[in-house]
Scaffold this active site. Structure first.
Site, PDB file in Angstrom:
ATOM      1  N   ASP A   8       9.590   2.645  -3.184  1.00 54.09           N
ATOM      2  CA  ASP A   8       8.677   1.798  -2.426  1.00 54.09           C
ATOM      3  C   ASP A   8       7.259   2.003  -2.966  1.00 54.09           C
ATOM      4  O   ASP A   8       6.725   3.116  -2.917  1.00 54.09           O
ATOM      5  CB  ASP A   8       8.760   2.205  -0.936  1.00 54.09           C
ATOM      6  CG  ASP A   8       7.970   1.272  -0.045  1.00 54.09           C
ATOM      7  OD1 ASP A   8       7.268   0.379  -0.569  1.00 54.09           O
ATOM      8  OD2 ASP A   8       8.053   1.444   1.188  1.00 54.09           O
ATOM      9  N   ASP A 104       7.935  -5.144  -3.296  1.00 52.54           N
ATOM     10  CA  ASP A 104       7.536  -3.807  -3.762  1.00 52.54           C
ATOM     11  C   ASP A 104       8.554  -2.717  -3.440  1.00 52.54           C
ATOM     12  O   ASP A 104       8.258  -1.543  -3.493  1.00 52.54           O
ATOM     13  CB  ASP A 104       6.173  -3.442  -3.161  1.00 52.54           C
ATOM     14  CG  ASP A 104       6.241  -3.254  -1.660  1.00 52.54           C
ATOM     15  OD1 ASP A 104       7.121  -3.860  -1.022  1.00 52.54           O
ATOM     16  OD2 ASP A 104       5.416  -2.502  -1.116  1.00 52.54           O
ATOM     17  N   GLU A 105       9.784  -3.119  -3.104  1.00 53.36           N
ATOM     18  CA  GLU A 105      10.817  -2.126  -2.811  1.00 53.36           C
ATOM     19  C   GLU A 105      12.101  -2.464  -3.555  1.00 53.36           C
ATOM     20  O   GLU A 105      12.451  -3.634  -3.674  1.00 53.36           O
ATOM     21  CB  GLU A 105      11.156  -2.115  -1.305  1.00 53.36           C
ATOM     22  CG  GLU A 105      10.002  -1.769  -0.408  1.00 53.36           C
ATOM     23  CD  GLU A 105      10.398  -1.804   1.068  1.00 53.36           C
ATOM     24  OE1 GLU A 105      11.581  -1.576   1.392  1.00 53.36           O
ATOM     25  OE2 GLU A 105       9.514  -2.074   1.892  1.00 53.36           O
TER      26      GLU A 105
HETATM   27 MG   LIG Z   1       5.433  -0.614   0.014  1.00 54.51          MG
END
Ligand SMILES: [Mg+2]
Length: 399
Positions: A8, A104-105
């Site tokens: 993350d 973003d993961e």
């Molecule tokens: Mg994040």
């Protein structure tokens, strides 16, 4: 046992903005949607803004009330997408099993990469270093034996940290966490569970599965499995291979056939062939079609969707057979037969069998038997395992 990472990126939008304009690194800053609008909200903030208790999703005016010097910049989604791609390209150095979860993961299944790159923690640390050095973005990584705990791990320590949740420590790390930290647990579920005194993930793990099912339906059982570390969700592949549209086989009988027993032999032989072709390519079908041609060369066909994907010869055979009465009244003799599997998907390493009912476990057993037969044939030749019903037929069926 599998090794799953959940990576993350920390304050992703804000990190990218600070990289593009390094002056922003030394001031409290946030990315905010619709700055001119009073109702614009904070999308991300840097560590300095965090110190002022600026929160994601709160109104910009609220954030500014807490942090009057807060610099708010508008979002640049195209650039974030570009960086997201770059980050995932770094992940691809370590595995081809990457499942994106938002911009973003990503989950990474690194089970097959450990001999090359070290254990889960070492891979996680290398990834963090790579992303930080090359892109200037920090990443928090959770390492565990399933996706759910890996995700909890990446949330556990931020920024720029690796958290390992294994069979030994999961009770001490995961159980005290509030249930809302669990993936898929929303406000309603949290409320419903609070109503019966369940507040932590440990409370779920130690409760009664049947009672949870009564309260929340199927997702109650799912949460019970999640909390106990029994989820077996797979991580999909980053670059899915091009799948064939269909896989089919047909045959013209040596003599015209007019009874169901002969037809069954033909269907079994064709389904067996389709199933082993799919198993060899790790594919499954979700639809079956059967087409027959009578002695006047008239062709009729019908298709059927299956409840779930399979590559079991027996399952495909039974489904194909169930179509026959819609095609053939047994009056006219048949000349040829084709069975085709369509709606093809990839066989996944860990199917979600834990969410299925008992009959599906039977199917899984049948599939495993089919796989075993296929393996024997692969090693010892196709004729090493034959169906008794097809042996010595006079229809021209050769297996
Ligand atoms: Mg994040």
């Amino acid at each position: 046992m599998r090794t799953i990472l959940h990576c993350d990126c920390n304050s992703f939008y804000a990190s990218v903005e600070c990289m593009l304009n390094p002056a922003l690194k030394s001031v409290p800053m946030a990315v905010g949607g619709d700055i001119e609008n009073r109702h614009g909200i904070i999308l991300a903030k840097n560590e300095l803004a965090k110190n002022f208790n600026v929160k994601t999703a709160e109104a910009i005016w609220q954030a500014k009330a807490k942090c009057p010097d807060l610099i708010v910049v508008p979002p640049h989604h195209d650039i974030y997408l570009m960086y997201s791609k770059k980050v995932n390209q770094i992940y691809e150095r370590y595995t081809d099993r990457i499942e994106k979860f938002g911009i973003d993961e990503s989950w990474l299944d690194v089970t097959g990469s450990e001999r090359l790159f070290g254990n889960g923690q070492q891979i996680a640390d290398k990834i963090r270093e790579d992303v930080k050095n090359e892109l200037g973005i920090t990443v928090s990584v959770g390492v565990s034996f399933n996706k759910i705990f890996a995700k909890l791990g990446s949330d556990y320590k931020k920024p720029d940290a690796t958290t390992v949740i294994d069979h030994e420590n999961f009770k001490s790390i995961v159980f005290p966490l509030p249930i809302s930290d669990l993936l898929y647990v929303g406000r309603n579920t949290t409320k419903a569970l609070a109503g019966v005194g369940i507040k932590t993930i440990g409370d779920i793990a130690n409760s009664n599965k049947e009672a949870l099912k009564l309260l929340l339906g199927k997702s109650g059982e799912m949460l019970y499995d999640f909390a106990n570390g029994n989820s077996s969700d797979y991580v999909t592949y980053a670059n899915k291979k091009q799948l064939p549209k269909s896989i089919g086989n047909g045959m013209t009988f040596r003599r015209d056939i007019s009874d169901i027993e002969d037809l069954k032999k033909g269907i079994l032989a064709l389904c067996d062939c389709i199933a082993s072709r799919m198993q060899n390519k790790s594919l499954k079908v979700s639809g079956i079609s059967v087409s027959i041609k009578d002695t006047h060369f008239k062709t009729v066909s019908k298709q059927k969707s299956l409840d779930f994907p399979t590559s079991s010869a027996q399952k495909i055979y039974q489904e194909a057979l169930s179509i026959v009465p819609f095609l053939w009244d047994f009056e006219k003799p048949l000349r040829s037969l084709t069975v085709t599997g369509y709606d093809i998907s990839e066989e996944l390493a860990q199917s979600q069998i834990t969410l299925f009912e008992e009959e599906d476990i039977l199917l899984k057993k049948q599939e495993n038997l089919d796989y075993a037969i296929n393996k024997v044939r692969h090693n010892f030749g196709k004729s090493s395992v034959l169906y008794a019903s097809i042996l010595n037929n006079d229809l021209g069926i050769i297996i």
